[in-house]
Design a protein around this motif. Structure first.
Motif, PDB file in Angstrom:
ATOM      1  N   ASP A 524       0.763  -0.979   0.020  1.00  0.00           N
ATOM      2  CA  ASP A 524       0.336  -0.161  -0.085  1.00  0.00           C
ATOM      3  C   ASP A 524       1.100   1.221   0.265  1.00  0.00           C
ATOM      4  N   ASP A 525       0.126   2.347  -0.653  1.00  0.00           N
ATOM      5  CA  ASP A 525       1.235   3.862  -0.733  1.00  0.00           C
ATOM      6  C   ASP A 525       2.310   3.851  -1.077  1.00  0.00           C
ATOM      7  N   ASP A 547       0.973   5.294  -3.924  1.00  0.00           N
ATOM      8  CA  ASP A 547       0.044   6.421  -3.334  1.00  0.00           C
ATOM      9  C   ASP A 547      -0.707   7.352  -3.709  1.00  0.00           C
ATOM     10  N   ARG A 548      -1.331   8.061  -2.961  1.00  0.00           N
ATOM     11  CA  ARG A 548      -2.768   8.579  -3.791  1.00  0.00           C
ATOM     12  C   ARG A 548      -1.937  10.246  -3.318  1.00  0.00           C
ATOM     13  N   GLU A 581      -4.575   4.776  -6.287  1.00  0.00           N
ATOM     14  CA  GLU A 581      -5.290   5.158  -5.681  1.00  0.00           C
ATOM     15  C   GLU A 581      -5.800   6.473  -5.452  1.00  0.00           C
TER      16      GLU A 581
HETATM   17 MG    MG Z   1      -2.939   3.973   0.468  1.00  0.00          MG
END
Ligand code: MG
Ligand code: C2E
Ligand code: MG
Length: 652
Positions: A524-525, A547-548, A581
């Motif tokens: 994630d990220d 990551d957003r 994301e």
């Molecule tokens: Mg994330």
């Protein structure tokens, strides 16, 4: 302090001297007593011996006296020659006149004998016995034997010499032993004294030493006026180093850090190690608050520089909280508390920084505490909910997954962001039961969608660092799958890069175990942590989530475009799936899709939804988000921007 110590040392020395004199006197008295006793017992046995000899002579002298035969008498007496202590012996007639005599002594001694009464007696130099010669129950004469005490005195002399020598030897051995013991005790006492106040790893004052030192600084500041600065330091990444390089390297690092801190500060400043990776610096005689800020900035900068530990370069950073006496606390406890609060703020603000205490920080700390209490209650009351955000594959327009996100709507405070309460749950350990609940609920939901005819929509669950370190994670995952009857490949676990970098070897094993069971693993990220390419190959990861923060400013920010593009290219190179994301608008969607990132998630498609809303949403939107249908004019590839080309160049 040193005068008192000197006085105590002098007193101890005088006591020792008195003791030594006392022991010598006691030994002398003991030796004298023993010698006297020996004298008494020797004289006693000599007397008994002489009495026996005299009795033997008396028993054998009867005939000599009856027949008035002096020659026989002299012969009987001559038997006494064998007793070296007998000086003179005589047989006397009934009127005590000399009848026969034996004399060993030379002329001058006989002379001295002349003065003797022919009576039993004893004095310092001799003892004499008188025995009757009996015939028919009547005395017909006497036997007189005189013994000298020279041999007794010789014996006593030797005895006393041996006793004194033995006593002296014993005393010497005992005093040697005592002095050795005393030295050992003094050494042990000094060591204990040191350990009570100092930390053996860094040779800095420990917590106890710190307490005494700060109390001293505060009382001095109280008396003479002035400010005292307290800096609390906590290393940001010590645990990672300790876990990856071992405890010995951890100790070497702490010791080197202690040394560096001491060298970077003024002579009068005190550095202490409060335990673990926590250090404190006491700055006396502070003029202005800026002075302490300068010290804090200097410390943070100093610690940033790499350190050599067991032949390797190691980078550590620290977060530092500063408080000032009397402004932020009138006593040591308050000062430590306020510095600690400031230190936590420094950590929260992204670490490797310092913060000076401000009263608002207390409110934050209070909010954190009350948040923990309310979170506990919320968990008990079932006030937490899971929402699901869809992931869309733009090539087909199908929903290819859902991320489970926690929601907490507080009765008074309204909706609280997981970014705020997850760290609280982490710190308090509540994340472990909470995480297990998320796993169970998400798995059950995914299974329910399948049963409701939505098809197989994998559900992604976020894991937190504490949860990942928990020994029971594998069991919790398997239990959730088992209980919900969800196929393992329908569950995805989202991990962050920093979680993986702590205790790498153990993590590889856990991830492989999960992978062999079929569970999907995603990072994630991605891009916000270590971004080490090495571990991407080593860990059995299936997908990366861009990551957003890199998606937010696409397509306007060239750097973000380059980074997002590079991450997508990297994922493809490593044959990993990639998900973007935080996609909020069509420009972002288009840019990412044009650069081969087809699976996307974000508010553009949908926010996180309640389970039944999600079900409805999937039914309504199945196939709707096909790229070609959304943007009919655009070709899917071949429209690569300058940023994309830059990214490829950088990668090359
Ligand atoms: Mg994330
Ligand atoms: P995350 O895992 O990166 O989750 C994605 C976050 O981005 C979510 O925030 C989501 O609501 C938000 N998001 C999704 N689309 C968009 C968008 O288009 N624009 C913007 N600006 N944001 C978007 P949320 O729900 O506030 O969660 C924040 C973080 O809290 C999550 O980041 C995750 O790290 C953590 N979290 C959430 N639920 C859980 C959980 O159950 N367990 C654990 N350990 N962490 C969780
Ligand atoms: Mg996530």
């Amino acid at each position: 302090m040193s005068a008192v110590k000197g006085l105590a040392t002098r007193h101890a020395r005088r006591t020792r001297r008195l003791w030594r004199i006392g022991v010598v006197v006691a030994l002398v008295v003991a030796c004298a007593g023993l010698t006297l006793f020996e004298f008494w017992s020797l004289r006693h046995s000599l007397r008994a011996h002489i009495e026996v000899q005299a009795q033997i002579v008396a028993d054998n002298s009867e005939a000599a006296l009856v027949f008035r035969d002096r020659a026989v008498g002299a012969e009987v007496l001559s038997a006494l020659r064998a007793s070296p202590s007998v000086r003179q012996a005589m047989i006397l007639d009934a009127k005590r006149r000399r009848f026969a005599a034996f004399e060993r002594a030379p002329a001058e001694e006989s002379q001295s004998m002349r003065g003797h009464l022919l009576e039993p007696h004893q004095n310092a130099t001799s003892l004499a016995v008188l025995r009757p010669v009996m015939r028919a129950g009547k005395p017909i004469g006497w036997v007189y034997v005189l013994a000298g005490l020279e041999s007794v005195y010789w014996h006593l002399l030797v005895y006393a010499a041996v006793a004194v020598a033995t006593a002296l030897l014993g005393m010497a051995a005992a005093s040697l032993l005592v002095s050795r013991l005393r030295r050992a005790v003094e050494h042990a006492e000094a060591r204990l004294d040191y350990l009570a106040y100092y930390d053996p790893v860094t040779n800095l004052l420990n917590r106890h030493g710190f307490n005494e030192r700060i109390a001293f600084s505060l009382s001095r500041a109280q008396r003479f006026g002035g400010q005292v600065g307290l800096l609390l330091l906590d290393l940001d990444n010590f645990k990672v180093i300790n876990d990856t390089m071992g405890h010995q390297a951890g100790d070497a690092l702490l010791s080197a850090l202690g040394q560096r801190l001491r060298e970077s500060l003024r002579q009068g400043d005190t550095v202490c190690r409060l335990g673990g990776d926590e250090f404190a610096v006491i700055v006396d005689n502070v003029g202005t608050a800026q002075e302490v800020e300068l010290v804090a900035a200097k410390i943070v900068r100093t610690l940033e520089m790499p350190l050599m530990v067991t032949g390797q370069q190691v980078y550590v950073t620290a977060s530092c909280g500063v408080s000032l006496y009397p402004e932020h606390g009138g006593d040591a406890r308050t000062l430590v508390r306020t510095a600690d609060t400031a230190m936590y703020c420094a950590k929260e603000s992204g670490k490797n920084a310092f913060r000076v205490f401000r009263p608002e920080m207390n409110q934050r700390a209070f909010r954190r505490m009350s948040l923990e209490n309310s979170l506990r209650k919320a968990m008990e009351n079932g006030d937490l909910r899971l929402r699901y955000q869809p992931k869309v594959d733009l090539r087909t327009g199908r929903i290819v997954g859902a991320e489970a996100l926690l929601r907490w709507v507080h009765a008074e405070d309204g909706s609280i962001s997981p970014a705020e309460f997850i760290p609280v749950a982490e710190e308090s350990g509540l994340i472990v039961p909470l995480g297990a609940w998320v796993l169970h609920t998400a798995c059950r939901e995914a299974r329910r969608w399948e049963e409701a005819g939505l098809g197989r929509i994998p559900v992604a669950v976020n894991l937190s660092a504490r949860q990942f370190k928990d020994q029971g994670l594998l069991a919790a995952v398997l239990h959730a799958l088992d209980e919900s009857a969800l196929a393992p490949d329908q569950l995805e676990l989202e991990l962050t890069e920093s979680m993986l970098m702590e205790n790498v070897e153990a993590n590889i094993e856990l991830l492989r175990e999960l992978r062999t069971r079929g569970v999907r693993l995603a990072i994630d990220d991605f891009g916000t942590g270590y971004s080490s390419m090495g571990y991407l190959k080593r860990f059995p990861i299936r997908s990366l989530k861009v990551d957003r923060s890199f998606v937010r400013d696409i397509p306007h920010d060239r750097d973000d475009c380059a980074i997002a593009g590079a991450i997508v290219a990297l994922a493809h190179q490593l044959e990993l799936d990639v998900v973007a994301e935080g996609v909020e608008n069509v420009e972002q969607l288009r840019f990412l899709a044009q650069h081969d990132c087809h699976v996307q998630q974000g508010f553009y498609f949908s926010p996180a939804l309640a389970p039944d809303e999600f079900e409805r949403w999937v039914r309504e939107h199945h196939g709707r988000f096909r790229y070609g249908a959304l943007i009919p004019s655009a070709r899917q590839s071949g429209q690569r921007s300058g940023a994309w080309n830059n990214a490829l160049e950088r990668l090359a």
